[in-house]
Design an enzyme around this catalytic site. Structure first.
Site, mmCIF file in Angstrom:
data_model
loop_
_atom_site.group_PDB
_atom_site.id
_atom_site.type_symbol
_atom_site.label_atom_id
_atom_site.label_comp_id
_atom_site.label_asym_id
_atom_site.label_seq_id
_atom_site.Cartn_x
_atom_site.Cartn_y
_atom_site.Cartn_z
ATOM 1 N N ARG A 9 -52.282 -9.206 101.002
ATOM 2 C CA ARG A 9 -51.691 -8.681 102.466
ATOM 3 C C ARG A 9 -50.421 -8.205 102.270
ATOM 4 O O ARG A 9 -49.625 -8.586 101.289
ATOM 5 C CB ARG A 9 -51.876 -10.061 103.181
ATOM 6 C CG ARG A 9 -53.178 -10.414 103.634
ATOM 7 C CD ARG A 9 -53.462 -11.940 104.399
ATOM 8 N NE ARG A 9 -52.529 -11.727 105.485
ATOM 9 C CZ ARG A 9 -52.002 -12.959 106.017
ATOM 10 N NH1 ARG A 9 -52.078 -14.200 105.445
ATOM 11 N NH2 ARG A 9 -51.062 -12.928 106.888
ATOM 12 N N LYS A 83 -55.846 -21.883 101.910
ATOM 13 C CA LYS A 83 -56.387 -22.445 102.969
ATOM 14 C C LYS A 83 -56.587 -21.272 104.118
ATOM 15 O O LYS A 83 -57.231 -21.600 105.190
ATOM 16 C CB LYS A 83 -54.966 -23.105 103.844
ATOM 17 C CG LYS A 83 -53.897 -22.416 104.382
ATOM 18 C CD LYS A 83 -52.853 -23.439 105.017
ATOM 19 C CE LYS A 83 -52.010 -22.332 105.923
ATOM 20 N NZ LYS A 83 -50.828 -23.264 106.616
ATOM 21 N N ASP A 84 -56.432 -20.034 103.951
ATOM 22 C CA ASP A 84 -56.795 -18.847 104.791
ATOM 23 C C ASP A 84 -58.117 -18.435 104.337
ATOM 24 O O ASP A 84 -58.905 -17.233 105.030
ATOM 25 C CB ASP A 84 -55.822 -17.951 104.742
ATOM 26 C CG ASP A 84 -54.502 -18.228 105.496
ATOM 27 O OD1 ASP A 84 -54.576 -19.116 106.481
ATOM 28 O OD2 ASP A 84 -53.429 -17.544 105.134
ATOM 29 N N THR A 125 -48.187 -23.629 118.431
ATOM 30 C CA THR A 125 -49.112 -23.622 117.315
ATOM 31 C C THR A 125 -50.340 -23.092 117.493
ATOM 32 O O THR A 125 -50.730 -23.500 118.598
ATOM 33 C CB THR A 125 -49.203 -25.015 116.497
ATOM 34 O OG1 THR A 125 -50.004 -24.735 115.374
ATOM 35 C CG2 THR A 125 -49.424 -25.897 117.341
ATOM 36 N N ARG A 129 -55.874 -27.957 113.993
ATOM 37 C CA ARG A 129 -55.529 -28.978 113.419
ATOM 38 C C ARG A 129 -54.234 -29.479 113.938
ATOM 39 O O ARG A 129 -54.098 -30.614 114.108
ATOM 40 C CB ARG A 129 -55.663 -28.912 111.495
ATOM 41 C CG ARG A 129 -54.916 -30.066 111.022
ATOM 42 C CD ARG A 129 -54.675 -29.766 109.760
ATOM 43 N NE ARG A 129 -53.552 -28.718 109.243
ATOM 44 C CZ ARG A 129 -52.224 -29.079 109.300
ATOM 45 N NH1 ARG A 129 -51.939 -30.204 109.174
ATOM 46 N NH2 ARG A 129 -51.515 -27.968 109.096
ATOM 47 N N ARG A 130 -53.086 -28.842 113.579
ATOM 48 C CA ARG A 130 -51.779 -29.192 113.954
ATOM 49 C C ARG A 130 -51.593 -29.587 115.499
ATOM 50 O O ARG A 130 -51.178 -30.590 116.066
ATOM 51 C CB ARG A 130 -50.846 -28.033 113.749
ATOM 52 C CG ARG A 130 -50.641 -27.882 112.345
ATOM 53 C CD ARG A 130 -49.662 -26.645 111.995
ATOM 54 N NE ARG A 130 -49.223 -26.326 110.675
ATOM 55 C CZ ARG A 130 -49.031 -25.448 110.019
ATOM 56 N NH1 ARG A 130 -49.153 -24.187 110.756
ATOM 57 N NH2 ARG A 130 -48.630 -25.558 108.652
ATOM 58 N N ARG A 147 -48.471 -17.452 117.154
ATOM 59 C CA ARG A 147 -48.963 -16.772 115.710
ATOM 60 C C ARG A 147 -47.928 -15.804 115.502
ATOM 61 O O ARG A 147 -46.895 -15.276 116.170
ATOM 62 C CB ARG A 147 -50.358 -16.101 116.003
ATOM 63 C CG ARG A 147 -51.522 -16.971 116.318
ATOM 64 C CD ARG A 147 -52.588 -16.170 115.986
ATOM 65 N NE ARG A 147 -52.488 -15.605 114.576
ATOM 66 C CZ ARG A 147 -53.113 -14.229 114.385
ATOM 67 N NH1 ARG A 147 -53.875 -13.516 115.525
ATOM 68 N NH2 ARG A 147 -53.070 -13.351 113.325
ATOM 69 N N GLY A 148 -48.066 -15.243 114.313
ATOM 70 C CA GLY A 148 -47.428 -14.130 113.892
ATOM 71 C C GLY A 148 -46.882 -14.814 112.405
ATOM 72 O O GLY A 148 -47.087 -15.946 112.003
ATOM 73 N N ASN A 149 -46.156 -14.051 111.553
ATOM 74 C CA ASN A 149 -45.906 -14.643 110.249
ATOM 75 C C ASN A 149 -44.411 -15.355 110.447
ATOM 76 O O ASN A 149 -44.081 -15.821 111.611
ATOM 77 C CB ASN A 149 -45.299 -13.293 109.362
ATOM 78 C CG ASN A 149 -44.324 -12.284 110.049
ATOM 79 O OD1 ASN A 149 -43.413 -12.729 110.614
ATOM 80 N ND2 ASN A 149 -44.160 -11.241 109.804
ATOM 81 N N VAL A 150 -43.996 -15.815 109.303
ATOM 82 C CA VAL A 150 -42.826 -17.049 109.630
ATOM 83 C C VAL A 150 -41.544 -16.482 110.287
ATOM 84 O O VAL A 150 -41.194 -17.115 111.206
ATOM 85 C CB VAL A 150 -42.355 -17.304 108.164
ATOM 86 C CG1 VAL A 150 -41.168 -18.053 108.035
ATOM 87 C CG2 VAL A 150 -43.589 -17.987 107.103
ATOM 88 N N THR A 152 -41.542 -13.952 112.554
ATOM 89 C CA THR A 152 -41.606 -13.707 113.927
ATOM 90 C C THR A 152 -41.857 -15.274 114.624
ATOM 91 O O THR A 152 -41.190 -15.263 115.579
ATOM 92 C CB THR A 152 -43.299 -13.365 114.145
ATOM 93 O OG1 THR A 152 -43.339 -11.958 113.356
ATOM 94 C CG2 THR A 152 -43.739 -13.234 115.415
ATOM 95 N N ARG A 153 -42.428 -16.070 113.880
ATOM 96 C CA ARG A 153 -42.507 -17.494 114.711
ATOM 97 C C ARG A 153 -41.070 -18.016 114.728
ATOM 98 O O ARG A 153 -40.708 -18.816 115.728
ATOM 99 C CB ARG A 153 -43.427 -18.527 114.006
ATOM 100 C CG ARG A 153 -44.878 -18.147 114.201
ATOM 101 C CD ARG A 153 -45.858 -19.330 113.857
ATOM 102 N NE ARG A 153 -46.131 -18.654 112.343
ATOM 103 C CZ ARG A 153 -46.965 -19.550 111.652
ATOM 104 N NH1 ARG A 153 -47.614 -20.294 111.857
ATOM 105 N NH2 ARG A 153 -47.134 -18.983 110.376
ATOM 106 N N CYS A 238 -63.144 -22.433 111.930
ATOM 107 C CA CYS A 238 -61.891 -22.335 112.349
ATOM 108 C C CYS A 238 -61.470 -23.033 113.642
ATOM 109 O O CYS A 238 -60.345 -23.301 114.063
ATOM 110 C CB CYS A 238 -61.231 -20.786 112.456
ATOM 111 S SG CYS A 238 -62.487 -20.005 113.550
#
Length: 302
Positions: A9, A83-84, A125, A129-130, A147-150, A152-153, A238
């Protein structure tokens, strides 16, 4: 001359993880790093950032484009955050190896501890799970999708859209971000396979399998495969709030797991031990489901 093409990715974290694999392959085989080409592939999960994965197709959104490139012989292997990766994989694709596992914990960003969050705080989140774990520990919290990459969050947190969020410690560490409070696994078990980076290759490509096997960490592989076996026997998807962590001591593998109702109001936990060559996940899944209340059992399809 390129000897190996690694699909990945294109997110900053994914590229860092691909670089780790490239460095490991180069060291194992004495190749120059230029002999290993990184091939960024944009996935649906990267394109669609405004909805939880569970609403738009689940974990396959991270893998299907990489799978296509691998099966079309456009790359020789694909790097994944384990985990993905869906529990059931296409038969022509195999997990060839995993790098040594990093920190498995979640980090809370925005407060120094869960107890330090104000009453009614908003936590972002999109992980079932979280969400369930947080509500189990703090029913007063307001959980909203994030959501989003690190980056972005973290930017949305900095902008005040939420009071706090949770991120995987492994990802933050790999990106060089010393941020957040690491929540002990005794408080919050991680997602199955959290902290592990794996490489998949074609099942019929024995050359690629041998090349990648040289960088594998056997303990990580055994633990992650046990956690994935648990998911398979639970029939988890999921939407299923499940946390699990395996550990290895000699030839004995221990597996802890917890299942949650979606709102965290009910939980069931258990652990099991078995020899390394025994299917510990199957026995643990059966025990958990046998004791789970309806609010939890209906989230799984064994």
């Amino acid at each position: 001359m390129v000897k190996f093409r690694l699909g990945t990715r294109g997110s900053p974290l994914a590229l860092v993880q691909a670089e780790l694999v490239r460095a490991a392959l180069a060291a194992a085989h004495g190749w120059h790093s230029d002999a290993i080409a990184l091939v960024p592939i944009r996935t649906t999960g990267d394109r669609v950032q405004d909805r939880p994965l569970a609403e738009i197709g689940g974990k396959a959104l991270w893998t299907k484009e990489l799978d296509r490139a691998l099966l079309a012989n456009e790359v020789d292997g694909c790097v994944h955050s384990m985990k993905d990766v869906e529990t059931i994989r296409p038969a022509p694709i195999v997990i060839a190896a995993m790098l040594p596992r990093a920190d498995v914990r979640d980090r809370l960003i925005g407060a120094d501890a869960l107890d330090a969050l104000p009453e009614g705080a908003t936590v972002g989140t999109s992980s079932p799970r979280r969400r369930a774990q947080l509500l189990s520990l703090r029913p007063d919290l307001r959980i909203v999708p994030l959501r989003g990459n690190v980056d972005t969050r973290l930017a949305r947190l900095a902008a005040g859209e939420v009071d706090a969020t949770l991120l995987a410690a492994a990802g933050l560490d790999r990106l060089g971000r010393d941020a957040g409070f690491a929540i002990p696994t005794a408080t919050m078990l991680p997602a199955p396979s959290q902290g592990a980076v794996g490489v998949e290759v074609r099942a019929d490509d024995t050359v690629a399998q041998a090349a990648v096997a040289a960088i594998g960490d056997a303990a990580t592989f055994a633990c992650v495969m046990a956690e994935r076996g648990l998911l398979a026997h639970l029939g988890a998807d999921c939407h299923s709030p499940v946390a699990a962590l395996a550990s290895l001591a000699g030839e004995t593998l221990s597996l802890r797991a917890c299942l949650f109702a979606e709102d965290g109001s009910e939980t069931v936990a258990s652990e099991a031990e078995a020899a390394l060559d025994e299917p510990v996940g199957a026995a643990l899944a059966a025990d958990l489901l046998a004791r789970a209340p309806d609010a939890i059992r209906r989230l799984f399809n064994p």
